[in-house]
Design an enzyme around this catalytic site. Structure first.
Site, PDB file in Angstrom:
ATOM      1  N   ASP A 167       0.882  -1.152   0.000  1.00  0.00           N
ATOM      2  CA  ASP A 167       0.000   0.000   0.000  1.00  0.00           C
ATOM      3  C   ASP A 167       0.931   1.217   0.000  1.00  0.00           C
ATOM      4  O   ASP A 167       2.104   1.117   0.393  1.00  0.00           O
ATOM      5  CB  ASP A 167      -0.936   0.008   1.214  1.00  0.00           C
ATOM      6  CG  ASP A 167      -2.120   0.971   0.988  1.00  0.00           C
ATOM      7  OD1 ASP A 167      -2.046   1.797   0.049  1.00  0.00           O
ATOM      8  OD2 ASP A 167      -3.103   0.905   1.745  1.00  0.00           O
ATOM      9  N   TRP A 168       0.395   2.334  -0.461  1.00  0.00           N
ATOM     10  CA  TRP A 168       1.267   3.484  -0.719  1.00  0.00           C
ATOM     11  C   TRP A 168       1.943   3.979   0.575  1.00  0.00           C
ATOM     12  O   TRP A 168       1.317   4.602   1.427  1.00  0.00           O
ATOM     13  CB  TRP A 168       0.461   4.581  -1.410  1.00  0.00           C
ATOM     14  CG  TRP A 168       0.539   4.492  -2.919  1.00  0.00           C
ATOM     15  CD1 TRP A 168       0.889   5.495  -3.780  1.00  0.00           C
ATOM     16  CD2 TRP A 168       0.290   3.335  -3.759  1.00  0.00           C
ATOM     17  NE1 TRP A 168       0.891   5.040  -5.078  1.00  0.00           N
ATOM     18  CE2 TRP A 168       0.533   3.726  -5.097  1.00  0.00           C
ATOM     19  CE3 TRP A 168      -0.065   2.013  -3.526  1.00  0.00           C
ATOM     20  CZ2 TRP A 168       0.400   2.844  -6.176  1.00  0.00           C
ATOM     21  CZ3 TRP A 168      -0.198   1.137  -4.594  1.00  0.00           C
ATOM     22  CH2 TRP A 168       0.035   1.560  -5.888  1.00  0.00           C
TER      23      TRP A 168
END
Ligand code: BGC
Length: 759
Positions: A232-233
């Protein structure tokens, strides 16, 4: 491209190039290596529309993205209970990605709705893992049929926004398997998403990105995942360890910082170069799968896709309550009240936010109908009653034959990034609904929200329609449903509790500082409410129709199976009303007697069928081992206990129409090891040890079940039942204290050995 070819390319890459391949080139692209002709590819959010940022990238939906089409969010998509429809949504999104050159769309998002408070529930599917994974699988199938990848997210146990980047989800093994992993499992094993996105949080103290147990052992070794894992970012915390755990692609770019760590680790011997090679192989495999299968004819036809969004929305709106008021008559005087009639809330905030090319509101959809008027009723930028707006709405309601209030949760009440602090709607809206219902007995409430709300006015209105966050075409779909041009067919993918405090995670959500314990275990959603027989506002699986369905002829092809066999279940459904409609047939399984603590019932399959008036169709299900199994922590595997199971056919988890009992026999023998602490009762229950132990205890005064002859008044209290219970719960070592001194520890140890030889 073949794996051999990919390996050959990798063999030509320098270590620095390989390390750079393992992180993004920027916010949205994989690294390109011009020297070797390796193309970069773009990934974009997801999940219910294309959020392609052509310029400045961000993961919160702040900067503009291209004009796109917003489909119903996860909450509504799951409510459709319609796999084919969600596959159509996937196909449409896949085609849009092809047209826009997006290799992977970041979704579906399958995290379990543990609490109604999770700010991102609107994006997620369900409190039930089977429904979540089936809908996710349908979506993946659709997108990937267009040679575009998906990224099922957020893996794993990411069920809240509070401290989402640092909190540790403390979940026991069985609960993880039966609830949280299960939401991913079916979709991953059956539909093979090209990528999986690991979440920000920790699982039992280890960051998801660093969690080899789940990223490698479960995901790849057990479920056969063969794509790449993307962070995930910003979810990478220790790049080298993450890579070793199976976290292949870091997003967004770390501007080279983490690439350097990878290079150093290989140079100083802390990391095998083969680990880097492997990550590159996985990433390039997907990169080429996309670039070599480009569809140059794909066109992003926004108007056409808007119509598909509308078609999908039609099946995502749940008719919760109808005291004969719906459908509305086309020509009676109706007032639409509420800001959301003009400006529907149809999507949530954060990374899923779509820059819509157009939006149809309910007011737009009735533009040609002069019998429908409008009053705003409330503002949603702050929770304050606007007396003038309220008075105007009440007046309009009085004048009309029917009032339809479009209410729900404002953006400020639910979004990615934070959790809700309560389950209420804004007071000003509740107040408005009360006042309007007082003035107009024919009042209907249409709700725009991504997660359950309390409904203090439930008994004061005649109809309630849960429109969820239905995407940009929701207004048209709502109006068609209100007027009966379409027949509602959606069902709740989650329980609406009466109040927040009823939710099983209530006491533990969102946890203490950086730790949240999932103490309710497997009792999530209806598994809890139904087992506890609690009253709820609306149960899981509930949804009304304008027609009626009756069920008949529940059959099984066999009354008894082994756990490695399957049973076929059929049931006839008839449309007994006067309108064409779709029914969601739900199949639950209940273990009648179990030595493990289990929910009273669990959804094991569902089917949606369309029926003309008077038409009957036979719905067929096939149940195998998993339908009867629980996760056994002794063998770390699924296990079925021999015994009777009930098959329940229902219209909701609380409206069970038919029940059939079948016998399932286990083919797996659990390892048994008796010790001095084993109880006599357990030995008597085991057919292998019962004869031996009965023989041994013959004549023992303590274990005699004959009441003593010379019983006194006091000893009369010593009943046979009590003696039996004492015996049952007595450990073998009890013979030392109560056996009259005949036994030594050595004797007992010998007996234990003899018992173990018998099992
Ligand atoms: C979200 C993801 C999203 C990513 C990229 C993150 O903050 O949790 O769901 O795909 O940003 O925008």
């Amino acid at each position: 491209m073949t794996l051999d070819k990919i390996r050959e390319i990798i063999s030509q890459m320098t270590l620095e190039e390989k390390a750079s391949m393992c992180s993004g080139a920027d916010f949205w692209h994989t690294e390109a290596i011009k020297r070797l002709g390796i193309p970069g590819t773009m990934v974009s959010d997801g999940p219910h529309g294309l959020r392609k940022q052509a310029q400045e990238g961000d993961h919160l939906g702040i900067n503009d993205s291209i004009k796109a089409v917003c489909f119903p969010a996860g909450c509504g998509a799951a409510a459709s209970f319609n796999r084919e429809l969600i596959t159509l949504m996937g196909e449409t999104l896949g085609n849009e990605c092809q047209a826009e050159g997006v290799s992977v769309i970041l979704g579906p998002a399958v995290n379990i709705k543990r609490s109604p408070l999770c700010g991102r529930n609107f994006e997620y599917y369900s409190e039930d893992p089977l429904l979540a994974t089936e809908i996710a699988g349908a979506m993946i199938k659709g997108v990937q049929s267009k040679n575009v990848g998906t990224s099922i997210k957020h893996f794993l146990a990411n069920n809240q926004e509070t401290r989402r980047m640092s909190s540790s989800s403390e979940v026991d093994e069985r609960t993880l398997r039966e609830i949280y992993l299960a939401a991913f499992e079916g979709a991953i094993a059956k539909q093979k998403p090209w990528t999986v996105m690991c979440s920000y949080n920790k699982i039992n103290g280890v960051y998801a990105a660093q969690n080899k147990e789940y990223l490698t052992k479960v995901l790849r070794d057990e479920w056969g995942f063969d794509g790449y894992v993307v962070s995930d970012w910003g979810a990478v915390n220790a790049r080298v360890e993450d890579l070793e755990a199976g976290m292949d692609l870091e997003m967004p770019s770390s501007n080279g910082v983490n690439d350097k760590l990878i290079v150093e680790a290989v140079r100083n011997g802390a990391l095998e170069e083969s680990v880097v090679d492997q990550a590159c192989e996985r990433i390039l495999n997907i990169v080429y799968r996309f670039t070599e299968n480009r569809d140059s004819n794909a066109v992003f036809d926004r108007d056409k896709d808007h119509e598909i969004a509308r078609k999908i929305a039609e099946e995502t709106i749940v008719l919760l309550k109808n005291d004969g008021i719906l459908p509305l008559k086309e020509n009676e005087d109706i007032v639409f009240i509420g800001k959301y009639a003009k400006e529907p809330r149809f999507q949530g905030g954060g990374s899923s936010h779509i820059n819509c090319h157009k939006v149809t509101s309910a007011c737009d959809a009735v533009a040609g109908m002069r019998n429908v008027t409008y009053a705003q009723g409330f503002n949603d930028d702050q929770d304050e009653v606007d007396e003038a707006l309220m008075a105007e709405a009440v007046q309009a309601a009085k004048k009309a034959k029917v009032a339809v209030i479009f209410a729900g949760l404002p953006d400020a009440f639910e979004s990615e990034g934070f959790d809700r602090s309560h389950m209420r709607m804004p007071n000003c809206q509740n107040e408005l609904i009360r006042k309007v219902a007082e003035a107009q007995p024919n009042t209907v409430v249409v709700l725009h929200n991504g997660s359950p709300v309390e409904m203090p006015w439930i008994n004061e209105v005649k109809g309630i329609v849960e429109a969820y966050l239905g995407g940009q075409a929701v207004g048209g779909a709502c109006v068609d449903l209100l007027f009966g041009r379409i027949n509602p067919s959606a069902k709740l993918p989650e329980t609406f509790p009466l109040k927040l405090e009823d939710n099983p995670s209530y006491l533990f959500y969102p946890g203490e500082k950086d730790r949240v314990e999932y103490r309710e275990g497997v009792f999530v959603g209806y598994r809890y409410y139904d087992t506890k027989k609690m009253d709820v506002l609306f149960p899981f699986g509930h949804g009304l129709s304008y027609t009626t369905f009756t069920y008949s002829n529940l059959q099984v092809d066999r009354e008894s199976i082994k756990d490695n066999e399957t049973v076929k279940v059929t049931v006839d459904v008839t449309n007994t009303g006067s309108r064409t409609g779709k029914e969601v047939v739900q199949l639950y399984v209940s273990d009648r007697e179990s030595t493990v603590i289990r929910p009273v019932k669990e959804l094991r399959d569902f089917a949606k069928v369309e029926l003309q008036p008077g038409e009957t169709k036979t719905v067929e299900f096939s149940l195998g081992k998993r339908a009867f199994a629980y996760w056994n922590t002794q063998i770390h595997d699924w296990h079925v206990e021999t015994g009777e199971f009930e098959l329940l056919i229902g219209k909701s988890s609380r409206d069970i129409v038919f029940t059939k009992t079948i016998q399932v026999e286990s083919t797996v023998k659990l390892p048994v090891h008796y010790t001095l602490d084993t109880t006599i009762g357990d030995l008597m229950e085991d057919p292998n040890t019962k004869p031996f132990i009965s023989e041994l205890m013959k004549g023992s005064a303590l274990f005699s079940d004959e009441p003593k002859e010379e019983s006194t008044a006091a000893s009369e209290a010593i009943t046979k039942d009590m003696m039996m219970a004492m015996m049952k719960y007595m450990p073998i070592r009890g013979a030392l204290s109560f056996g009259g001194g005949d036994m030594t520890v050595e004797d007992l140890k010998k007996i234990v050995d003899q018992l173990n030889n018998r099992v």
